[in-house]
Design an enzyme around this catalytic site. Structure first.
Site, mmCIF file in Angstrom:
data_model
loop_
_atom_site.group_PDB
_atom_site.id
_atom_site.type_symbol
_atom_site.label_atom_id
_atom_site.label_comp_id
_atom_site.label_asym_id
_atom_site.label_seq_id
_atom_site.Cartn_x
_atom_site.Cartn_y
_atom_site.Cartn_z
ATOM 1 N N SER A 161 -5.955 64.560 114.362
ATOM 2 C CA SER A 161 -4.597 64.297 113.876
ATOM 3 C C SER A 161 -4.118 65.428 112.965
ATOM 4 O O SER A 161 -4.860 65.914 112.112
ATOM 5 C CB SER A 161 -4.564 62.982 113.092
ATOM 6 O OG SER A 161 -3.319 62.859 112.436
ATOM 7 N N LYS A 186 -0.114 51.159 117.630
ATOM 8 C CA LYS A 186 1.271 51.042 117.162
ATOM 9 C C LYS A 186 1.870 49.645 117.398
ATOM 10 O O LYS A 186 2.727 49.208 116.646
ATOM 11 C CB LYS A 186 2.145 52.109 117.818
ATOM 12 C CG LYS A 186 1.834 53.501 117.282
ATOM 13 C CD LYS A 186 2.804 54.524 117.805
ATOM 14 C CE LYS A 186 2.403 55.909 117.313
ATOM 15 N NZ LYS A 186 3.341 56.948 117.705
ATOM 16 N N ASP A 199 9.329 57.070 114.862
ATOM 17 C CA ASP A 199 9.146 57.915 116.053
ATOM 18 C C ASP A 199 10.469 58.192 116.766
ATOM 19 O O ASP A 199 10.762 59.332 117.137
ATOM 20 C CB ASP A 199 8.204 57.236 117.054
ATOM 21 C CG ASP A 199 6.745 57.377 116.654
ATOM 22 O OD1 ASP A 199 6.387 58.409 116.061
ATOM 23 O OD2 ASP A 199 5.971 56.459 116.951
ATOM 24 N N ALA A 218 6.133 53.341 130.487
ATOM 25 C CA ALA A 218 6.675 52.130 129.862
ATOM 26 C C ALA A 218 5.649 51.523 128.912
ATOM 27 O O ALA A 218 5.573 50.311 128.755
ATOM 28 C CB ALA A 218 7.082 51.121 130.938
ATOM 29 N N GLY A 219 4.867 52.373 128.258
ATOM 30 C CA GLY A 219 3.901 51.905 127.267
ATOM 31 C C GLY A 219 4.495 51.952 125.871
ATOM 32 O O GLY A 219 5.724 51.978 125.697
ATOM 33 N N GLY A 220 3.624 51.990 124.886
ATOM 34 C CA GLY A 220 4.067 51.945 123.485
ATOM 35 C C GLY A 220 4.929 53.138 123.106
ATOM 36 O O GLY A 220 5.890 52.996 122.333
ATOM 37 N N PRO A 268 5.456 49.048 138.129
ATOM 38 C CA PRO A 268 6.873 48.717 137.922
ATOM 39 C C PRO A 268 7.099 47.478 137.056
ATOM 40 O O PRO A 268 8.130 47.372 136.383
ATOM 41 C CB PRO A 268 7.403 48.508 139.345
ATOM 42 C CG PRO A 268 6.208 48.299 140.206
ATOM 43 C CD PRO A 268 5.057 48.980 139.548
ATOM 44 N N LEU A 327 6.538 63.955 125.012
ATOM 45 C CA LEU A 327 6.301 63.395 123.676
ATOM 46 C C LEU A 327 4.982 63.877 123.082
ATOM 47 O O LEU A 327 4.793 63.831 121.872
ATOM 48 C CB LEU A 327 6.302 61.857 123.713
ATOM 49 C CG LEU A 327 7.603 61.171 124.132
ATOM 50 C CD1 LEU A 327 7.475 59.661 123.930
ATOM 51 C CD2 LEU A 327 8.809 61.704 123.375
ATOM 52 N N TYR A 334 1.941 67.010 122.660
ATOM 53 C CA TYR A 334 2.070 68.440 122.376
ATOM 54 C C TYR A 334 0.752 69.131 122.698
ATOM 55 O O TYR A 334 -0.263 68.484 122.950
ATOM 56 C CB TYR A 334 2.499 68.671 120.916
ATOM 57 C CG TYR A 334 1.643 67.961 119.916
ATOM 58 C CD1 TYR A 334 1.980 66.693 119.465
ATOM 59 C CD2 TYR A 334 0.474 68.556 119.426
ATOM 60 C CE1 TYR A 334 1.179 66.022 118.560
ATOM 61 C CE2 TYR A 334 -0.318 67.888 118.516
ATOM 62 C CZ TYR A 334 0.036 66.627 118.087
ATOM 63 O OH TYR A 334 -0.756 65.964 117.202
ATOM 64 N N GLY A 372 6.308 67.795 122.063
ATOM 65 C CA GLY A 372 6.675 66.879 120.990
ATOM 66 C C GLY A 372 6.240 67.306 119.600
ATOM 67 O O GLY A 372 6.218 66.463 118.688
#
Ligand code: ATR
Length: 287
Positions: free
Chosen positions: A28, A79, A115, A141-143, A167, A229, A231, A253
């Site tokens: 991180s 998250k 975010d 379509a996740g967090g 989907p 999103l 990097y 990102g």
């Protein structure tokens, strides 16, 4: 046998204690970013990275609070779990059902989501793209996708199209956001017939796993901003695809990472740091 004495106010550390929780967390950049913000504004702070290998975020956060923690960031994969750890949420965290920033208020955590606003600030201020009336495609379509949707809608984009490998998850996210006139889903297999978009956002975790996405170049035009999103190496496959398809601009990102951190910092300390110096420093280290 003696019990470890609990920390009382008199024994709590004077330096504000902050941390980011995730798993894995060793790489991180948040400790470096917040140390730089603190240095810039003359605020003494301690910001650690705390690994949660057992998945027990609530217990980890409770231990941190007992040792004097006043604020925290939460990253993958926690998250969504962080929402349940908060007694109260900001409006944007409630709408997204995702929390990345916590602030200790009394005996409980207050949860926020910086975010989405971080992404919007990176696009509109650093890259000077006006988001109003834009057609947006979000892959995944996740967090990560869930976290940015409300802020993009608030930035007055025209429509958001969601495509996900599975989907049902895209449909569920559309239902959660509840704005059917502006947010709709398409099948991944139908992307070749979806036309082109002003902004194509990769919110999948495919790049983190080193997997390329199967995407048609017809999604891109000479005006398209392609934004990953993630990097560094995780973004490289998507950005290479966007450049090969002659998108106007293909960016990772890193800017969003710095902007969301600055918004967290502002919640904790009431001051918004200058992000450009920190961004340039991180960019220089990454190349
Ligand atoms: P995060 O919190 O990072 O969003 P997540 O909730 O696990 O993590 O979601 C990961 C997203 O990346 C999902 O949309 C996932 O698609 P599925 O729901 O179909 O699993 C997407 N994803 C991961 N690997 C992918 C791949 N190789 N191709 C397409 N989508 C992928």
């Amino acid at each position: 046998m003696f019990e470890t004495p609990s920390l009382t106010e008199a024994t709590l550390p004077a330096t504000p204690q902050l941390a980011v929780f995730g798993h894995p967390i060793a790489h991180s950049r948040s400790p470096h970013i917040h140390a730089a913000f603190g240095h810039q504004l003359g605020i003494d702070l301690s910001y650690r990275a705390i690994d949660v290998p057992d998945g027990r975020l609530a217990a980890s956060l409770a231990r941190f609070a007992a040792s004097g923690g006043i604020g925290a960031n939460v990253t993958l994969p926690f998250k969504r779990d962080a929402v349940a750890c908060c007694a109260d949420l900001s409006a944007r965290a409630r709408r997204a059902s995702v929390v990345n920033t916590l602030q200790r208020r009394g005996d409980a955590w207050f949860g926020d989501n910086t975010d989405g606003q971080g992404l919007v600030q990176d696009i509109t201020e650093r890259h000077r793209l006006d988001l109003r009336a834009r057609r947006v495609l979000i892959l995944g379509a996740g967090g990560a996708s869930q976290a940015i949707l409300p802020s993009l809608l608030d930035a007055s984009v025209d429509t958001i199209t969601l495509a996900n490998r599975n989907p049902q998850r895209a449909d569920a996210l559309c239902d959660l956001i509840g704005e059917p006139a502006r947010v709709r889903s398409v099948y991944w297999e139908g992307l070749a017939d979806a036309g082109h978009f002003d902004l194509v956002i990769n919110a999948t975790s495919a790049g983190v796993q080193g997997q390329a996405l199967d995407l048609p170049f017809s999604l891109l035009s000479a005006r398209t901003l392609a934004y990953d999103l993630s990097y560094g190496a995780s973004a490289s496959l998507f950005l290479a695809w966007a450049r090969a398809g002659q998108a106007w601009l293909a960016i990772d990102g890193l800017g969003m990472l710095v902007e969301q951190a600055a918004l967290s910092f502002e919640l904790w300390f009431g001051e918004h740091p200058d992000t450009e110096l920190v961004f340039q420093d991180l960019r220089a280290r990454a190349t």
